[in-house]
Design a protein around this motif. Structure first.
Motif, PDB file in Angstrom:
ATOM      1  N   VAL A  19      37.474  41.399  23.692  1.00 48.73           N
ATOM      2  CA  VAL A  19      37.016  40.729  24.912  1.00 48.73           C
ATOM      3  C   VAL A  19      38.282  40.386  25.686  1.00 48.73           C
ATOM      4  CG1 VAL A  19      35.785  38.783  25.860  1.00 48.73           C
ATOM      5  CG2 VAL A  19      35.048  39.782  23.700  1.00 48.73           C
ATOM      6  N   THR A  20      38.537  41.096  26.773  1.00 50.97           N
ATOM      7  CA  THR A  20      39.798  40.913  27.497  1.00 50.97           C
ATOM      8  C   THR A  20      39.650  39.844  28.574  1.00 50.97           C
ATOM      9  OG1 THR A  20      39.183  42.625  29.078  1.00 50.97           O
ATOM     10  CG2 THR A  20      40.425  43.335  27.153  1.00 50.97           C
ATOM     11  N   SER A  21      40.782  39.244  28.923  1.00 52.46           N
ATOM     12  CA  SER A  21      40.752  38.254  30.011  1.00 52.46           C
ATOM     13  C   SER A  21      40.338  38.950  31.311  1.00 52.46           C
ATOM     14  CB  SER A  21      42.116  37.590  30.171  1.00 52.46           C
ATOM     15  OG  SER A  21      43.109  38.584  30.372  1.00 52.46           O
ATOM     16  N   PHE A  22      40.670  40.246  31.418  1.00 53.94           N
ATOM     17  CA  PHE A  22      40.320  41.021  32.608  1.00 53.94           C
ATOM     18  C   PHE A  22      38.800  41.063  32.804  1.00 53.94           C
ATOM     19  CE2 PHE A  22      39.426  45.240  34.579  1.00 53.94           C
ATOM     20  CZ  PHE A  22      40.047  45.019  35.803  1.00 53.94           C
ATOM     21  N   VAL A  23      38.074  41.341  31.708  1.00 47.99           N
ATOM     22  CA  VAL A  23      36.606  41.430  31.837  1.00 47.99           C
ATOM     23  C   VAL A  23      36.012  40.041  32.079  1.00 47.99           C
ATOM     24  CG1 VAL A  23      35.760  41.216  29.438  1.00 47.99           C
ATOM     25  CG2 VAL A  23      34.615  42.744  31.008  1.00 47.99           C
ATOM     26  N   LEU A  24      36.588  39.023  31.449  1.00 51.36           N
ATOM     27  CA  LEU A  24      36.073  37.660  31.649  1.00 51.36           C
ATOM     28  C   LEU A  24      36.240  37.223  33.100  1.00 51.36           C
ATOM     29  CD1 LEU A  24      37.273  35.755  28.436  1.00 51.36           C
ATOM     30  CD2 LEU A  24      34.930  36.336  29.072  1.00 51.36           C
ATOM     31  N   ILE A  25      37.439  37.468  33.661  1.00 50.35           N
ATOM     32  CA  ILE A  25      37.685  37.061  35.054  1.00 50.35           C
ATOM     33  C   ILE A  25      36.788  37.853  36.002  1.00 50.35           C
ATOM     34  CG2 ILE A  25      39.421  37.080  36.909  1.00 50.35           C
ATOM     35  CD1 ILE A  25      41.506  36.485  34.583  1.00 50.35           C
ATOM     36  N   SER A  26      36.645  39.168  35.751  1.00 48.24           N
ATOM     37  CA  SER A  26      35.780  40.001  36.599  1.00 48.24           C
ATOM     38  C   SER A  26      34.348  39.464  36.595  1.00 48.24           C
ATOM     39  CB  SER A  26      35.762  41.450  36.103  1.00 48.24           C
ATOM     40  OG  SER A  26      37.040  42.008  36.208  1.00 48.24           O
ATOM     41  N   GLU A 161      26.820  45.777  33.164  1.00 41.96           N
ATOM     42  CA  GLU A 161      27.587  47.002  32.909  1.00 41.96           C
ATOM     43  C   GLU A 161      29.028  46.721  32.481  1.00 41.96           C
ATOM     44  OE1 GLU A 161      25.206  50.142  35.814  1.00 41.96           O
ATOM     45  OE2 GLU A 161      27.118  49.347  36.504  1.00 41.96           O
ATOM     46  N   MET A 162      29.593  45.623  32.913  1.00 41.22           N
ATOM     47  CA  MET A 162      30.988  45.301  32.559  1.00 41.22           C
ATOM     48  C   MET A 162      31.108  44.691  31.153  1.00 41.22           C
ATOM     49  SD  MET A 162      33.231  46.111  34.857  1.00 41.22           S
ATOM     50  CE  MET A 162      34.686  45.123  35.193  1.00 41.22           C
ATOM     51  N   LEU A 223      37.614  42.748  42.945  1.00 48.50           N
ATOM     52  CA  LEU A 223      37.092  43.246  41.670  1.00 48.50           C
ATOM     53  C   LEU A 223      37.204  44.771  41.561  1.00 48.50           C
ATOM     54  CD1 LEU A 223      33.726  41.259  41.391  1.00 48.50           C
ATOM     55  CD2 LEU A 223      35.823  40.843  40.116  1.00 48.50           C
ATOM     56  N   PRO A 224      37.311  45.279  40.312  1.00 51.01           N
ATOM     57  CA  PRO A 224      37.166  46.723  40.115  1.00 51.01           C
ATOM     58  C   PRO A 224      35.668  47.053  40.081  1.00 51.01           C
ATOM     59  CG  PRO A 224      37.472  45.635  38.001  1.00 51.01           C
ATOM     60  CD  PRO A 224      37.533  44.557  39.044  1.00 51.01           C
ATOM     61  N   ASP A 225      35.304  48.304  40.291  1.00 52.56           N
ATOM     62  CA  ASP A 225      33.896  48.658  40.114  1.00 52.56           C
ATOM     63  C   ASP A 225      33.644  48.939  38.632  1.00 52.56           C
ATOM     64  OD1 ASP A 225      31.346  48.884  41.169  1.00 52.56           O
ATOM     65  OD2 ASP A 225      32.056  50.026  42.894  1.00 52.56           O
ATOM     66  N   THR A 226      32.381  49.010  38.231  1.00 54.27           N
ATOM     67  CA  THR A 226      32.071  49.216  36.804  1.00 54.27           C
ATOM     68  C   THR A 226      32.302  50.680  36.430  1.00 54.27           C
ATOM     69  OG1 THR A 226      29.747  49.801  37.134  1.00 54.27           O
ATOM     70  CG2 THR A 226      30.251  47.460  36.967  1.00 54.27           C
ATOM     71  N   ILE A 242      39.302  52.268  33.776  1.00 55.55           N
ATOM     72  CA  ILE A 242      38.709  50.914  33.843  1.00 55.55           C
ATOM     73  C   ILE A 242      38.085  50.551  32.491  1.00 55.55           C
ATOM     74  CG2 ILE A 242      36.815  49.553  34.867  1.00 55.55           C
ATOM     75  CD1 ILE A 242      39.147  49.714  36.735  1.00 55.55           C
ATOM     76  N   LEU A 243      37.440  51.520  31.838  1.00 57.72           N
ATOM     77  CA  LEU A 243      36.808  51.259  30.540  1.00 57.72           C
ATOM     78  C   LEU A 243      37.859  50.797  29.529  1.00 57.72           C
ATOM     79  CD1 LEU A 243      34.045  51.339  29.167  1.00 57.72           C
ATOM     80  CD2 LEU A 243      34.531  53.686  28.460  1.00 57.72           C
ATOM     81  N   LYS A 244      39.016  51.476  29.502  1.00 54.97           N
ATOM     82  CA  LYS A 244      40.091  51.066  28.581  1.00 54.97           C
ATOM     83  C   LYS A 244      40.590  49.664  28.922  1.00 54.97           C
ATOM     84  CE  LYS A 244      41.862  55.661  27.400  1.00 54.97           C
ATOM     85  NZ  LYS A 244      42.906  56.679  27.644  1.00 54.97           N
ATOM     86  N   LYS A 245      40.681  49.401  30.224  1.00 59.43           N
ATOM     87  CA  LYS A 245      41.196  48.098  30.667  1.00 59.43           C
ATOM     88  C   LYS A 245      40.239  46.963  30.298  1.00 59.43           C
ATOM     89  CE  LYS A 245      43.687  46.092  34.535  1.00 59.43           C
ATOM     90  NZ  LYS A 245      43.991  46.125  35.953  1.00 59.43           N
ATOM     91  N   ILE A 246      38.921  47.179  30.527  1.00 58.94           N
ATOM     92  CA  ILE A 246      37.987  46.071  30.256  1.00 58.94           C
ATOM     93  C   ILE A 246      37.733  45.893  28.757  1.00 58.94           C
ATOM     94  CG2 ILE A 246      36.847  46.131  32.528  1.00 58.94           C
ATOM     95  CD1 ILE A 246      34.512  47.575  31.323  1.00 58.94           C
ATOM     96  N   ARG A 247      37.918  46.957  27.965  1.00 61.42           N
ATOM     97  CA  ARG A 247      37.731  46.817  26.506  1.00 61.42           C
ATOM     98  C   ARG A 247      39.047  46.462  25.796  1.00 61.42           C
ATOM     99  NH1 ARG A 247      33.424  46.120  28.126  1.00 61.42           N
ATOM    100  NH2 ARG A 247      31.697  47.592  28.156  1.00 61.42           N
ATOM    101  N   GLY A 248      40.163  46.552  26.527  1.00 60.40           N
ATOM    102  CA  GLY A 248      41.456  46.203  25.920  1.00 60.40           C
ATOM    103  C   GLY A 248      41.817  47.124  24.772  1.00 60.40           C
TER     104      GLY A 248
END
Length: 514
Positions: A19-26, A161-162, A223-226, A242-248
Motif C-alpha cells: 500500500v503506497t503513499s502514492f495510492v493513499l494520497i491519490s 480501480e486505484m 492526479l494520475p489516471d487509473t 502507473i500500476l507499478k507506481k501505485i502497487r509499489g
C-alpha cells in the motif's frame, strides 16, 4: 442454498504489492469529490429553515410557518412544491449529467470527468450566492446538479480501480467519508450564518459550496489516471508504469495480464449501453439498480436534507433545529470511520445486514413516539425528554446508515461491473440514485403532510425488504480483485446460472498457466 451463501471454488487471488503513499494520497484527493455532494445535501435543508431565505424566495411558506391561526397542522407547514423543487432540481440535473459523464469518463478518463464536475459546480455556487430571484436560484441549482452528476460518476470508479483488492472497501469509502464531512461542514456553516442579524447568512452558506468545488478541481488536475482507464484508451505503457507506481512493486505482471484480458474484452464492446442489458450482466445490473434505489428508500435523505425542517416540525426551535442537525452530522462522520475500519475485515454483507436491522428498529420506534405525541392532527409538542429521545434514536439510525447503506450503496455498485460496461454501469448507479433522491426530495414534504408519522413506518418497511434482499442475493466481494468479481457471482446459488464460464476474467488464462 439459503442465505445467499455460496461454495468457494478455489482461493481468491492476491496480487501482492504494497500500500503506497502514492495510492493513499491519490485516493484521498479523489475522494474530495464527495465533499461537493455532501456540502450540498447539508446546506439546502438548513437554508430552507432560515427565515430571511424563506421571506425572500418563498414568502408563502414563511407565512404558513409563522401564522399561528392558520389551519395547517405541524406536519404540513413546509409543504410547497416550489420549495422542494429548490432542493430536488439538483438531483434531476445530476441524473441527466451522469449519462453524459459516462461517455466522458470512458473516452477521456476518470480524471477529466472529475475536473469538469468541479468547474460546473463552482459556477453553480457563484450563481446561488448572488441570486436575487427564484429563476437564478434554480439555474444555480441545476449547474450544481450537473457537477454532482460528473463527480458521482467518476470518483467511485476512480477509487475502486486505484485501490488494491484488500483495501478497496476502505479506500472507496473515502468518497462516503467526504460526503459526511461535507454534510457536517454545511450544518456548522448554517448554524453560524443563521446568527447573522442582517439576514444575508444564507448567501454565505450557498456561496461557500465553491470551496469544495475548488479543492476537487485542483486536486483532479494533479492526479494520475487509473491503469484501467489508461489501458482502455490504448495507453498500455503508461498503464504499466502507473500500476507499478501505485502497487509499489515491479512484480505486477499477473494483475497487468488480467487488465489486458479485461481491456481486450472491453475493446470488443462497441455499445456498452446495449451490452449492459445482456443476460450475462443481469446480476450486476439488478444490483446496480436495486442497491442505489434501496439506499434512498432507507429515508436517509429525508433526515439529511430536511433535518432542520424535520426537527423544527417536531418542536425544536430555530437554532436548536440547526444544532440538532450538527449533532446528527457529527454522528454520520464518526460512524463512517467505523465502516472504513470494518468493511474489509467483516465484509459487505455483514455491514449491510446489521445496519439494515438497526435502521428499521429506530424508524419504527420514532414513528410510534411521534404518533403518540402528535397523533394525526399534528397538534401537540414534545417534552424535553421526548425530544431528546427522538434525537438519540435518529442518531442511532444515522450511525447505522453511515456504516452500512451509505458507503456500501456507492462501493458495491462501483466494484461489481466488468470493465467493458463499467462506465455505463456506474452511470446507471448514479442515475438511479439521483432519480430516487429527486423523487423522495420532491414528494417528502407532501408525504409528511399526508402520511404524518406513517412516513417512518413507510421507510422502515422498505428497510425490512432491502435487508431480506441483501441476505439472499448479494455475494460477498470482500478481498476479491476488481477484475475477478464476475467469479463471485458465478459461484452464487442464484446468479451463477446467468454467468457463462468464459465471462469470468482470467479463468482460462490461469488454467493454462497452472
Amino acid at each position: 442454498m439459503a442465505g445467499g451463501a455460496f461454495a468457494s471454488q478455489g482461493p481468491v487471488k492476491n496480487y501482492g504489492g504494497n500500500v503506497t503513499s502514492f495510492v493513499l494520497i491519490s485516493c484521498i484527493v479523489a475522494a474530495t469529490g464527495g465533499l461537493i455532494f455532501g456540502y450540498d445535501l447539508g446546506i439546502s435543508g438548513g437554508v430552507t429553515a432560515m427565515d430571511p431565505f424563506l421571506t425572500k424566495f418563498f414568502p408563502s411558506v414563511y407565512h404558513k410557518v409563522h401564522n399561528a391561526s392558520a389551519h395547517e397542522t405541524a406536519y404540513c407547514k413546509f409543504d410547497s412544491q416550489l420549495l422542494t423543487l429548490f432542493t430536488s432540481s439538483l438531483y434531476l440535473a445530476a441524473l441527466v449529467a451522469s449519462f453524459l459523464a459516462s461517455s466522458v469518463t470512458r473516452l477521456f478518463g476518470r480524471k477529466m470527468s472529475m475536473s469538469i464536475g468541479g468547474i460546473i459546480f463552482l459556477m453553480g455556487s457563484i450563481l446561488n450566492g448572488i441570486a436575487n430571484n427564484v429563476a437564478v436560484l434554480l439555474i444555480g441549482r441545476l449547474l450544481l446538479g450537473a457537477g454532482v452528476g460528473f463527480a458521482n460518476q467518476s470518483v467511485p470508479l476512480y477509487l475502486s480501480e486505484m485501490a488494491p483488492a484488500h483495501l478497496r472497501g476502505a479506500l472507496s469509502i473515502g468518497f462516503q467519508m467526504a460526503i459526511t464531512i461535507g454534510i457536517l461542514a454545511a450544518n456548522l456553516v448554517n448554524y453560524g450564518t443563521n446568527q447573522i442579524k442582517e439576514g444575508y447568512g444564507w448567501r454565505i452558506s450557498l456561496a461557500l459550496a465553491g470551496v469544495p468545488a475548488l479543492i476537487m478541481t485542483l486536486g483532479a488536475l494533479m492526479l494520475p489516471d487509473t491503469p484501467n482507464s489508461l489501458f482502455e484508451r490504448g495507453e498500455k505503457d503508461n498503464a504499466m508504469k502507473i500500476l507499478k507506481k501505485i502497487r509499489g512493486s515491479e512484480n505486477v505482471d499477473e494483475e497487468y495480464q488480467d487488465l489486458v484480458e479485461a481491456s481486450e474484452a472491453a475493446a470488443k464492446v462497441q455499445h456498452p449501453w446495449k451490452n449492459v442489458l445482456q443476460r450475462k450482466y443481469r446480476p450486476q445490473l439488478v444490483m446496480g439498480i436495486l442497491i442505489p434505489m434501496f439506499q434512498q428508500l432507507t429515508g436517509i435523505n429525508v433526515i439529511m436534507f430536511y433535518a432542520p425542517v424535520l426537527f423544527k416540525t417536531i418542536g425544536f426551535g430555530d437554532g436548536a433545529s440547526l444544532m440538532a442537525a450538527v449533532i446528527t452530522g457529527s454522528v454520520n462522520v464518526a460512524a463512517t470511520v467505523v465502516s472504513i475500519l470494518s468493511v474489509d475485515r467483516f465484509g459487505r454483507r455483514a455491514l449491510f445486514l446489521e445496519g439494515g436491522i438497526q435502521m428499521v428498529i429506530c424508524e419504527f420506534v420514532v414513528g410510534i413516539i411521534i404518533a403518540l405525541q402528535f397523533g394525526t392532527t399534528g397538534a401537540g409538542s414534545f417534552s424535553k425528554g421526548y425530544a431528546d429521545l427522538v434525537l438519540i434514536l435518529i442518531c442511532i439510525y444515522v450511525a447505522a446508515f453511515a456504516w452500512s447503506w451509505g458507503p456500501l450503496g456507492w462501493l458495491v455498485p462501483s466494484e461489481i461491473y466488468p470493465l467493458e460496461i463499467r462506465s455505463a454501469g456506474q452511470a446507471i448507479n448514479v442515475a438511479v440514485n439521483m432519480f430516487f433522491t429527486f423523487v423522495i426530495g420532491q414528494v417528502f414534504l407532501t408525504m409528511l403532510c399526508h402520511m404524518k408519522f406513517g412516513l417512518f413506518f413507510f421507510f422502515g418497511s422498505w428497510g425490512v425488504l432491502m435487508t431480506i434482499f441483501i441476505y439472499f442475493f448479494l455475494p460477498e466481494t470482500r478481498n476479491v480483485p476488481i477484475e475477478e468479481i464476475s467469479g463471485a457471482f458465478k459461484k452464487h446459488w442464484f446468479w451463477g446460472r446467468y454467468i457463462p464460464d468464459d465471462a469470468v476474467i482470467g479463468h482460462q488464462h490461469h488454467n493454462q498457466s497452472a
